[in-house]
Design a protein around this motif. Structure first.
Motif, PDB file in Angstrom:
ATOM      1  N   GLY A  91       3.759   8.467  -2.498  1.00 29.24           N
ATOM      2  CA  GLY A  91       4.322   7.164  -2.828  1.00 29.24           C
ATOM      3  C   GLY A  91       5.035   6.492  -1.679  1.00 29.24           C
ATOM      4  N   VAL A  92       4.651   6.812  -0.459  1.00 24.43           N
ATOM      5  CA  VAL A  92       5.263   6.167   0.699  1.00 24.43           C
ATOM      6  C   VAL A  92       4.749   4.738   0.762  1.00 24.43           C
ATOM      7  CG1 VAL A  92       5.535   6.206   3.195  1.00 24.43           C
ATOM      8  CG2 VAL A  92       5.381   8.351   1.939  1.00 24.43           C
ATOM      9  N   GLU A  93       5.633   3.787   0.643  1.00 26.35           N
ATOM     10  CA  GLU A  93       5.271   2.374   0.658  1.00 26.35           C
ATOM     11  C   GLU A  93       5.234   1.890   2.103  1.00 26.35           C
ATOM     12  OE1 GLU A  93       3.788  -0.918  -0.484  1.00 26.35           O
ATOM     13  OE2 GLU A  93       4.309   0.517  -2.032  1.00 26.35           O
ATOM     14  N   VAL A  94       4.032   1.728   2.642  1.00 24.26           N
ATOM     15  CA  VAL A  94       3.884   1.367   4.054  1.00 24.26           C
ATOM     16  C   VAL A  94       3.453  -0.075   4.273  1.00 24.26           C
ATOM     17  CG1 VAL A  94       3.423   3.725   4.789  1.00 24.26           C
ATOM     18  CG2 VAL A  94       1.524   2.233   4.151  1.00 24.26           C
ATOM     19  N   SER A  95       3.102  -0.780   3.210  1.00 28.31           N
ATOM     20  CA  SER A  95       2.545  -2.122   3.393  1.00 28.31           C
ATOM     21  C   SER A  95       3.530  -3.082   4.046  1.00 28.31           C
ATOM     22  CB  SER A  95       2.066  -2.696   2.055  1.00 28.31           C
ATOM     23  OG  SER A  95       3.140  -2.767   1.144  1.00 28.31           O
ATOM     24  N   ASN A  96       4.807  -2.869   3.845  1.00 25.72           N
ATOM     25  CA  ASN A  96       5.797  -3.758   4.446  1.00 25.72           C
ATOM     26  C   ASN A  96       6.450  -3.167   5.691  1.00 25.72           C
ATOM     27  OD1 ASN A  96       5.403  -5.687   2.442  1.00 25.72           O
ATOM     28  ND2 ASN A  96       6.825  -4.664   1.078  1.00 25.72           N
TER      29      ASN A  96
ATOM     30  N   MET B 211       0.843  -1.172   0.000  1.00 24.77           N
ATOM     31  CA  MET B 211       0.000   0.000   0.000  1.00 24.77           C
ATOM     32  C   MET B 211       0.888   1.235   0.000  1.00 24.77           C
ATOM     33  SD  MET B 211      -2.545   1.453   2.988  1.00 24.77           S
ATOM     34  CE  MET B 211      -3.444  -0.050   3.106  1.00 24.77           C
ATOM     35  N   SER B 212       0.587   2.148  -0.876  1.00 15.39           N
ATOM     36  CA  SER B 212       1.340   3.390  -1.002  1.00 15.39           C
ATOM     37  C   SER B 212       0.440   4.556  -0.608  1.00 15.39           C
ATOM     38  CB  SER B 212       1.802   3.543  -2.449  1.00 15.39           C
ATOM     39  OG  SER B 212       2.469   4.736  -2.628  1.00 15.39           O
TER      40      SER B 212
END
Length: 85
Positions: free
Chosen positions: A30-35, A1-2
């Motif tokens: 575009g912050v990729e927070v899913s991981n 999720m971004s």
């Protein structure tokens, strides 16, 4: 999720009327927070604002600050934050 996030910092809360006065603002997309886990996200935030955070809050979308403000304290809060993100 971004996510796209506006991070307001170095301001102060004013009680009447309730608002956040004189903040600096950092906008990121575009912050990729899913991981990311909570601790990783907090490390990311601290690096973004150069370690100037003590407490972290977010505001629910389409809510006034007085009704929608939530504190981000732990992994459970972080999960709720991502759910509304």
């Amino acid at each position: 999720m971004s996510l796209a996030i506006d991070v307001y910092h170095t301001g102060c809360f004013v009680p009447k009327p309730f608002y956040y006065a004189n903040p600096d603002k950092e906008s990121v997309t575009g912050v990729e927070v899913s991981n990311m886990e909570f601790k990783e996200f907090m490390t990311y935030l601290r690096s973004l604002i150069r370690n100037k955070c003590r407490d972290v809050y977010y505001c629910l979308q389409n809510r006034a600050l007085v009704d929608g403000l939530r504190e981000l304290r732990d992994e459970d809060d972080y999960v709720r934050f991502m759910d509304v993100g």
